[in-house]
Design an enzyme around this catalytic site. Structure first.
Site, PDB file in Angstrom:
ATOM      1  N   CYS A 178       0.844  -1.185   0.000  1.00  0.00           N
ATOM      2  CA  CYS A 178       0.000   0.000   0.000  1.00  0.00           C
ATOM      3  C   CYS A 178       0.886   1.244   0.000  1.00  0.00           C
ATOM      4  O   CYS A 178       1.810   1.349   0.814  1.00  0.00           O
ATOM      5  CB  CYS A 178      -0.911  -0.005   1.225  1.00  0.00           C
ATOM      6  SG  CYS A 178      -1.843   1.539   1.435  1.00  0.00           S
ATOM      7  N   ASP A 185       0.276  -6.284   0.018  1.00  0.00           N
ATOM      8  CA  ASP A 185      -0.858  -6.732  -0.793  1.00  0.00           C
ATOM      9  C   ASP A 185      -0.399  -7.976  -1.555  1.00  0.00           C
ATOM     10  O   ASP A 185       0.581  -7.920  -2.299  1.00  0.00           O
ATOM     11  CB  ASP A 185      -1.280  -5.647  -1.790  1.00  0.00           C
ATOM     12  CG  ASP A 185      -1.795  -4.384  -1.110  1.00  0.00           C
ATOM     13  OD1 ASP A 185      -2.492  -4.508  -0.085  1.00  0.00           O
ATOM     14  OD2 ASP A 185      -1.499  -3.279  -1.602  1.00  0.00           O
TER      15      ASP A 185
END
Length: 272
Positions: A178, A185
């Site tokens: 992120c 992620d």
């Protein structure tokens, strides 16, 4: 212009007690696209961002709680993407709201998300089923040394112009971060293409080079599509990343050469 730093990401926020579409936070796509030489007015791909929502609840007219799951599809031609934490907070704001029917709820969500994204958004109740193994041939078993984890290195990509193939290559090793919180992620990414045969070792090194890269899911997929297209020159290409769930949501960006039909939402990865 909204930026990721202006969003609720990385901040302590109180969960909403009443319906509030103002919680939705749009981020213009144009900024990240400009960084990789893309023009919103002449995109080299078609596509969508498909979300799976697992935590959807509201009250019926008598105050009885209702629950559902939903599939949401945002076109990549929308001028804005929907920031994920704001999406979660928006859905939470429906928890104590009385709504006449499930269809009335769906229509309200469609209207709110379409307004946020700046383009028509599709919303349907239900989710695709799970599939234990992804469609395609995994490249994760390749034996090779890797020492580059970011920034993404398009120089790793190459293809053999003397051998034209049509195939689907899959890797479960995609990780990015992120851009605001630094949280990881995780995704399984698939590349379906026809054209010069892509060097698999180079492709795997390239995908692993996203490991310390900070960019939103949608932007990573557009970067992968653009760089594979430029370096490997496929006749056509599809890239889809199926990200793992966070905050009751997972996202599945899909980008493809113009003329390629959108895939049906027929399955979810085991990690989703």
């Amino acid at each position: 212009m909204n930026t990721p730093q202006d969003s609720s990401l990385g901040r302590e926020v109180s969960y909403p007690s009443q319906y509030d579409p103002g919680l939705l936070f749009p981020i213009p796509r144009s900024g990240a696209r400009a960084e990789i030489g893309l023009d919103d007015a002449a995109l080299p791909f078609v596509g969508h961002d498909r979300w799976h929502a697992f935590e959807l609840s509201w009250l019926d007219p008598r105050g009885k709680p209702q629950v559902a799951v939903a599939t949401v599809q945002v076109p990549c031609t929308s001028p804005r993407l929907i920031e994920s934490k704001s999406f979660k907070l928006y859905l939470n704001s429906l928890n104590s709201t009385r709504i006449d029917s499930a269809e009335a709820l769906r229509a309200r969500i469609v209207a709110d998300l379409s307004d946020c994204a700046g383009a028509p958004v599709q919303v349907e109740f239900g989710l695709p089923g799970l599939r234990e193994t992804p469609l395609g041939e995994s490249i994760d078993g390749l034996e090779l040394e890797i020492d580059c984890y970011g920034p993404p290195q398009a120089d790793f990509l190459s293809a053999n112009a003397g051998e034209v193939v049509e195939e689907t290559l899959v890797s479960a090793l995609l990780k990015s971060n992120c851009p605001v919180t630094g949280q990881p992620d995780w995704a399984t990414v698939s590349l379906r293409y026809r054209g010069p045969k892509i060097d698999r070792a180079g492709l795997l090194r390239y995908l692993v080079s996203y490991r310390e890269h900070a960019e939103f899911h949608e932007q990573c997929v557009e970067r992968i599509f653009s760089e594979v297209s430029a370096r490997c020159q496929p006749q056509w290409l599809e890239v889809e990343a199926r990200y793992t769930r966070r905050g009751g949501l997972d996202i599945n960006p899909w980008r493809a050469s113009p003329g390629i039909a959108a895939p049906a939402a027929t399955y979810r990865e085991l990690r989703q």
